[in-house]
Design a protein around this motif. Structure first.
Motif, mmCIF file in Angstrom:
data_model
loop_
_atom_site.group_PDB
_atom_site.id
_atom_site.type_symbol
_atom_site.label_atom_id
_atom_site.label_comp_id
_atom_site.label_asym_id
_atom_site.label_seq_id
_atom_site.Cartn_x
_atom_site.Cartn_y
_atom_site.Cartn_z
ATOM 1 N N CYS A 92 7.073 -10.833 -1.439
ATOM 2 C CA CYS A 92 6.024 -9.976 -2.003
ATOM 3 C C CYS A 92 6.509 -8.531 -2.114
ATOM 4 O O CYS A 92 7.177 -8.023 -1.220
ATOM 5 N N CYS A 116 4.484 -5.879 -2.370
ATOM 6 C CA CYS A 116 3.421 -4.908 -2.084
ATOM 7 C C CYS A 116 3.830 -3.957 -0.971
ATOM 8 O O CYS A 116 4.756 -4.227 -0.203
ATOM 9 N N HIS A 144 -2.663 -6.785 0.605
ATOM 10 C CA HIS A 144 -1.622 -7.776 0.303
ATOM 11 C C HIS A 144 -2.221 -8.966 -0.458
ATOM 12 O O HIS A 144 -1.640 -9.443 -1.440
HETATM 13 ZN ZN LIG Z 1 2.483 -8.255 0.261
#
Ligand SMILES: [Zn+2]
Length: 376
Positions: free
Chosen positions: A308, A310, A339
């Motif tokens: 991910c 983020c 998230h």
């Molecule tokens: Zn994330």
């Protein structure tokens, strides 16, 4: 208002193996790409997260609950502040629901008649009459880009005669909702009911589409039926909705449900799942759901999801996030919600990309075998 003038839906690509399609929707507050997932801002806020952060992770639009805002602070207060977009500082697409679902699930029901629902507020017991005209007036004051006709939404296990009455009432209320709607900068959608009865779904879809709305919602799912029952109802309902109009599956957000619905031609979803799960310490990841309170994360240097991009995954370890939750710090629920919003935005972007590239069937198949599709 001619149907569709406040909203334009352009289908850009269609999958050849399934009914999946992707496109773009133009509203009075910008565009969004479909299939789209709108997180829920129940009280005109995505709990704990600044609007610019909600936007920065790829959120295209939000759903706000009319029922909650009508009770507090009052739709007239929001209207006096320039409408919802300005009130909550979200200049992007917004949907409001009709309040029907909350009236039936949160309010203490006094009487449901063909005319209106009479209920007591869950906040202070005030007696309120919620008619199709009232639901539309409230949503016009709030000023979202997409608003919903009032429907009756019984639980999935309701007896057949209750569902049949709800179908009849939902059609009558849709007609009155459409008639009451005046604003030409917002689009009003009709809602198909019918529980888990194929013939009632068919009847509802036929009656609602005859009213010629610019978009259609499939309601009365994700209210206690099984995944298989939901999929069967989508099989029955989606093909009866006009191909060129937006199809919206209300209240659905489990990734496996979203995936099956997209394969059956659904374009739009809303759900509390990313933020509610985030507040409860559950993170959606491509490796499956992470329960951050579990002791296995006590010393973990790993991010929630190594794939991910983020800010939460780039900066914080599972050990730190677990610590926040164990210590009851408010940043914990905020970070997991953020998230999860990113996760859902990426999930939908991958679906759209697969449809555009003609690889949706393969994506669908690979997802079905993935730990992601296990239930949270
Ligand atoms: Zn994330």
């Amino acid at each position: 208002m001619p149907a569709g003038s406040a909203l334009r839906f352009e289908i850009q690509a269609e999958d050849t193996n399934t009914q999946a399609r992707c496109g773009v929707v133009h509203t009075a507050h910008g565009t969004f790409e479909t299939p789209a997932f709108f997180p829920v801002a129940t009280q005109a806020t995505v709990k704990g997260i600044l609007p610019e952060l909600v936007r920065s992770v790829g959120t295209q639009g939000l759903l706000v609950n009319s029922y909650h805002l009508a009770l507090r602070p009052g739709a007239e207060v929001v209207a006096a502040q320039g409408g919802l977009h300005r009130f909550m500082s979200w200049p992007h697409p917004l949907i409001t629901d009709s309040g029907g679902f909350q009236v039936f699930s949160l309010g203490s029901l006094v009487r449901v008649s063909d005319d209106a629902v009479l209920f007591r507020s869950h906040l202070d017991g005030t007696l309120i009459e919620w008619s199709p005209e009232h639901a539309v007036r409230t949503q016009q004051q709030l000023g979202a880009d997409i608003i919903m006709a009032l429907d009756e939404c019984p639980p999935a296990n309701a007896p057949r005669d209750v569902i049949a009455t709800a179908v009849r009432r939902t059609t009558a209320w849709a007609r009155r909702s459409k008639h009451a709607h005046r604003r030409d900068d917002q689009a009003i959608f009709g809602i198909v009911q019918g529980g888990i009865y194929p013939d009632l779904r068919e009847r509802s879809a036929r009656e609602i589409t005859e009213l010629d709305f610019p978009g259609y919602a499939i309601g009365g799912l994700s209210v206690g039926e099984s995944h298989d029952e939901m999929v069967q109802m989508l099989d029955v309902t989606a093909p009866l909705l006009p191909h060129e109009r937006l199809r919206y599956l209300m209240g659905v957000g489990e990734p496996r449900d979203v995936l099956e619905a997209v394969a059956r031609g659904v374009d739009l979803f809303d759900c509390v799942l990313p933020t509610r799960n985030g507040r409860n310490g559950q993170a959606w990841t491509w490796g499956g759901v992470v329960r951050i309170r579990n002791s296995e994360h006590r010393c973990s240097e790993l991010p929630l999801d190594p794939t991910c991009d983020c800010t939460v995954c780039r900066r914080f370890s599972r050990a730190y996030l677990r610590h926040l939750f164990m210590a009851g710090e408010m940043l914990g629920p905020i970070l997991l919600s953020l998230h999860n919003l990113r996760f859902f935005a990426v999930f939908m972007a991958r679906i759209r990309e697969a449809i555009r590239r003609g690889t949706f069937a393969r994506f669908h198949q690979s997802m079905t075998a993935s730990p992601l599709l296990s239930k949270a």
